[in-house]
Design a protein around this motif. Structure first.
Motif: not given
Length: 405
Positions: A183-187, A334-338, A341-346
């Motif tokens: 429900s928050r902006d950074a998912k 929609e993902l948190a920027e941080w 680098a770890y778990d967002g662009e598989s």
């Protein structure tokens, strides 16, 4: 004599609510999120010793299905804060100040590199903890408390450093945790959330049930019990701490934040009086669709059973073809920027490979006893961290599904 209280759990699990409650008690001073980068610094020091590469202060991992990560987990479980302090004092102080300023600003304002200087991590830990009563206490409290998220795995090292310590470990329904974050902006990605929840749930069960160093000094609190039966849960906590129930902790209208202002986040208002938000217990049913809920239930299947969370859609182990080949995802933008680098662009192939690990985990849950016992214990631990946790998860699944191995 004062004791030390540590509240650990996953974010979006009611840890801040619990900390604000405890801080309202006349015999407790409890600061929210004052020193988490200290724990990351300990991990970095241990990882360097284990030749595991990390950027300084990287997020803490889940340790699953990775031999090096499991080795790091083992090293963290056996380390103590008496290890040589080998981090940059100024950088650690700066990171702690930046992290705690929104939650415990009086501590942030008081900290400097002199608080993060010492021969050992234990020296630094002692100096940091001393700022909790110095900035927020009256001097009369029986318990000095801190609340942190994502740091549960350091409970053994904390207990070794502070023998009089006790721990309240908080658990919340993983569907509610995921919905609250969604429900928050950074998912965050669903798989990342589920694996982090699983790790912390397993460690909570391990420390409360199996770890002889900790089990007598651990109290597990479910968020759902905290908000639906606050008086009963508060009595349990006060009995655990050997103090009388202070009725003020049952009145959210008396809760204050780190600046001494009224704390109203995560409470509901009825008749203009703050109250515990019982609607939050099942709000996930409104926030998440059936596909996502089923996916979360599948990823957290055995641990949900371990903590008596009822499954809504999933009643057996094993992933569907759609879940393995086309799982629910959150758009990258929609993902948190941080987290990218770890778990967002598989890639799709990487995601399917990772979910193959999850299917193997489910095969371990349903394997017959003879096969399970014949497998290398490192395989058990790779998916459940400890052999006894694997056994407990299998037993929980057997009770849930009615299977007989």
């Amino acid at each position: 004599m004062r004791g030390h209280l540590f509240v650990f759990g996953m974010f979006r699990s009611g840890t801040t609510l619990l900390a604000r409650m405890l801080d309202t008690h006349e015999d407790i001073v409890c600061a929210s999120d004052p020193i988490r980068p200290f724990y990351n610094a300990v991990r970095d020091s241990v990882a360097a010793e284990q030749s595991v590469d990390f950027e300084p202060y990287d997020p803490l991992g889940a340790y699953f299905a990775d031999e090096k990560a499991l080795g790091l987990y083992d090293a963290i479980q056996s380390t103590t804060f008496e290890r040589t302090f080998d981090r940059d004092s100024e950088e650690l102080a700066s990171r702690i100040v930046d992290h705690c300023e929104p939650f415990s600003p009086y501590i942030a304002n008081a900290l400097g590199p002199e608080h993060t200087t010492g021969d050992t991590f234990s020296d630094v830990f002692e100096q940091l903890l001393a700022e909790v009563p110095a900035q927020y206490g009256t001097g009369d409290e029986a318990w000095i408390g801190t609340k942190e998220v994502w740091t549960t795995e350091f409970a053994p090292a904390v207990k070794d450093a502070v023998p009089d310590s006790k721990f309240v470990l908080v658990v919340r329904d993983p569907r509610a945790v995921c919905a609250s974050k969604y429900s928050r902006d950074a998912k965050y990605p669903w798989l990342f959330l589920a694996r982090q929840w699983r790790k912390l749930a397993l460690l909570t069960h391990q420390y409360a049930t199996h770890d002889e160093r900790l089990s007598d000094d651990v109290l597990v609190v479910r968020y759902e019990d905290l908000v639906t039966t606050p008086e009963e849960t508060s009595r349990r906590m006060c009995d655990f701490l050997d103090i009388e129930l202070d009725k003020s902790i049952l009145n959210p209208g008396e809760f204050t934040d780190g600046r001494g202002e009224p704390w109203i986040q995560n409470t509901s208002y009825e008749d203009e009086e703050p109250s515990f938000n019982t609607d939050s217990v099942r709000k996930w049913e409104q926030e998440l669709n059936e596909r996502v809920v089923s996916y979360i239930e599948r990823l957290c299947f055995s641990e949900m059973a371990l903590f008596d969370y009822e499954h809504k859609y999933v009643s057996e182990t094993g992933f569907t073809d759609a879940e393995l080949l086309d799982p629910p995802t959150i758009p990258t933008d929609e993902l948190a920027e941080w987290i990218l680098a770890y778990d967002g662009e598989s890639t799709a192939a990487e995601t399917t490979g990772t979910l193959g690990q999850e299917e193997a985990r489910h095969r371990l849950l349903q394997a017959d006893d003879e096969l399970f016992a014949s497998l290398d214990s490192r395989l058990h631990r790779s998916f459940f961290l400890e052999p006894e946790l694997a056994a407990d998860c299998r037993a929980a699944v057997e009770r849930l599904t009615g299977t007989n191995r």
